[in-house]
Design an enzyme around this catalytic site. Structure first.
Site, PDB file in Angstrom:
ATOM      1  N   THR A  15      80.086  32.820  10.523  1.00 57.36           N
ATOM      2  CA  THR A  15      80.614  31.563  11.059  1.00 57.36           C
ATOM      3  C   THR A  15      79.805  31.093  12.251  1.00 57.36           C
ATOM      4  O   THR A  15      79.460  29.914  12.362  1.00 57.36           O
ATOM      5  CB  THR A  15      82.087  31.735  11.452  1.00 57.36           C
ATOM      6  OG1 THR A  15      82.853  32.085  10.284  1.00 57.36           O
ATOM      7  CG2 THR A  15      82.640  30.447  12.035  1.00 57.36           C
ATOM      8  N   LYS A  82      97.244  24.985  10.238  1.00 60.92           N
ATOM      9  CA  LYS A  82      97.765  25.751  11.368  1.00 60.92           C
ATOM     10  C   LYS A  82      98.233  24.784  12.451  1.00 60.92           C
ATOM     11  O   LYS A  82      97.487  23.887  12.845  1.00 60.92           O
ATOM     12  CB  LYS A  82      96.687  26.672  11.944  1.00 60.92           C
ATOM     13  CG  LYS A  82      97.114  27.381  13.217  1.00 60.92           C
ATOM     14  CD  LYS A  82      95.977  28.157  13.857  1.00 60.92           C
ATOM     15  CE  LYS A  82      96.382  28.688  15.228  1.00 60.92           C
ATOM     16  NZ  LYS A  82      95.274  29.415  15.896  1.00 60.92           N
TER      17      LYS A  82
END
Length: 519
Positions: A15, A82
């Protein structure tokens, strides 16, 4: 011009590497052969430690800026929405009732920087027994009801309630790699770096790989994780450990399949405290990522694994567990000469509050926007970058430690040690002493790039019943009737949202099937 910086080499994928590559290539227009060229070299045989990750809302803006289709991103990365975190058992239970509170991603109705309702909540103006998260935020009620932050008719990246994502980190890195190489002009090399060549002046000149290739560049970015291939092994920048403050140094992780294709998906990260750490629980489309973060000095691996399996229940017996060692701390400097460390090669606090991807994004964005086009520009940008991220990591450390040191749990050595004054940064000690008589306010957050803002501190402090005595200063808070109206409006808005928003499972299924409208 021989002093121009035209070639950037990123060492390490995952990432951190691919998000940095995308942000740089997009900002510097790497699709143009005459512009700065970005190359990423990564090992073909180092696995990504993806266990189901949480993000912050900034990732929405970054993905949109990179030209990523939100629907495609969610489908490819098993992403769900989220809206915050729920903290469970971080305080002693009262009357056998589990203590829990939310740190939502926004208060929706207003930001505390503009209208701070904390003093009025402390006076009981929100009503008896109404938690701070319920009093000032609609999002806590939405999360409790398992509802999504938007509707399928809401355009891509837009929100009714502020949101981020839960995602599969392995798939996210692969998704970014494909997008960066096919759309943004990033060059990709699969090879192991075997040697780093440093000039007599201390600047990196090139790296060699196990493919008998020498890769030259003008500027280097270390995304090699805790190994620090460039910043530590080549440039000898030391690591500042924070193990005397943050005790957690290990994690056990298990991937738990969902019971059915239609089972509910939590719209927030659940963080449940244990005797020696805490357990994360993150819901993706087909599974939950669950892990126990703990201190190996307070708990054996066997005890930690038992606690994790007990949390999951009977079905945990047939699931394999992965152990992950964590190296907590940060570099004494993040940028040295022509090399910047980003991601875990720069710093790592711990997974609580999911700050890692945010700070990677922030570092890559600052580097891209301030990118030095020649060697003469490096010292000034280097100085600004190091000052900014020294402060950002120190403030992140303060906020993470806050969750532990104001707990009233004393049922294990772990919690006793976490509350010892010697383990609390002096900067946080000073704030807590002040906040015993003054609720946090905008005067405590003077820095423009605070990772955790005033609202975040208020949610944690008063979610954990931090005692603030303002009886000496009540005349500073005369707007009682106005505050009561605000509290009432928030409750009314929350009830409306609960009627109108779909469940998390319903929206995720529709996104995967139909997709969002394009902006």
């Amino acid at each position: 011009m021989t002093n121009s910086i035209n070639r950037v080499l990123i060492v390490g994928g995952g990432t951190a590497g691919w998000l940095t590559a995308g942000i740089l290539a997009n900002q510097l227009n790497s699709n143009d052969p005459q512009a700065v060229q970005v190359t990423l070299v990564e090992s073909p045989n180092i696995p990504i430690l993806g266990v189901g990750e949480g993000t912050w809302p900034n990732l929405r803006a970054t993905l949109q800026k990179l030209g990523v289709d939100e629907t495609e991103f969610m489908r490819q990365c098993d992403a769900t929405f989220k809206q915050g975190s729920e903290f469970i058992n971080w305080m002693q239970p009262k009357e056998d009732k589990t203590h829990r509170y939310f740190h939502p991603l926004n208060a929706v109705y207003h930001a505390a920087y503009d209208i701070n309702l904390a003093p009025y909540w402390l006076q009981g103006q929100a009503g008896d027994g109404v938690g701070y998260d319920q009093a000032v935020a609609t999002q806590a009620a939405v999360c409790r009801a398992g509802l999504a932050p938007k509707k399928i008719t809401t355009p891509a990246y837009e929100a009714i309630q502020n949101y981020a994502y839960h995602l599969n980190a392995n798939k996210f890195a692969s998704f970014l790699a494909e997008h960066c190489t096919s759309r943004l002009g990033v060059k990709h090399i699969l090879a192991n770096v075997t040697q780093v060549s440093v000039s007599e002046t201390g600047w990196i000149e090139s790296v060699s790989t196990d493919k008998d290739e020498v890769i030259h560049a003008d500027f280097f970015i270390d995304c090699s994780g805790s190994k620090g291939l460039l910043i530590e092994q080549a440039l000898q920048v030391s690591w500042h450990s924070i193990s005397d403050c943050i005790f957690n140094d290990t994690a056990m992780a298990i991937q738990v399949p969902n019971e059915s294709d239609n089972c509910p998906i939590a719209t927030h990260t659940m963080a449940t405290a244990t005797d020696s750490g805490w357990i994360w629980d993150i819901g993706l489309q087909h599974r939950r990522g669950i892990g126990h973060v703990y201190s190996s000095h307070h708990c054996s691996d066997d005890m930690a694994e038992t606690a994790l399996r007990n949390y999951i229940g009977d079905k945990a017996d047939e699931l394999s567990v992965r152990k992950i060692k964590m190296k907590t701390g940060y570099r004494d400097t993040f940028w040295k000469n022509n090399c910047v460390a980003i991601g875990m090669s720069a710093a790592f606090i711990e997974p609580l509050e999911a700050s890692a991807i945010f700070l990677t994004d922030a570092a890559a964005t600052m580097l891209a926007e301030q990118f030095p086009r020649n060697i003469e520009s490096v010292p000034l940008v280097c100085k600004k970058f190091n000052q900014t991220f020294q402060l950002r990591w120190e403030k992140t450390l303060d906020f993470i430690k806050l969750h532990y040191c104001i707990s009233d749990r004393r049922d294990s050595r772990y919690w006793i040690d976490n509350c010892q004054q010697a383990s609390i940064p002096e900067s946080l000690q000073q704030k807590l002493a002040h906040w015993r008589y003054h609720p946090p306010s905008k005067y405590d957050f003077e820095y423009a790039f605070e990772p955790f803002v005033l609202d975040s501190y208020l949610f944690v402090l008063y979610g954990m019943n931090f005692p603030t005595d303002i009886r000496h200063n009540l005349s500073s808070y005369p707007d009682t009737e106005s505050a009561k109206q605000h509290f009432s409006n928030i409750q009314t808005m929350g009830e409306r949202l609960k009627r109108e928003l779909p469940s998390q499972r319903e929206l995720v299924s529709k996104v995967y099937q139909f997709g969002f409208q394009s902006l």
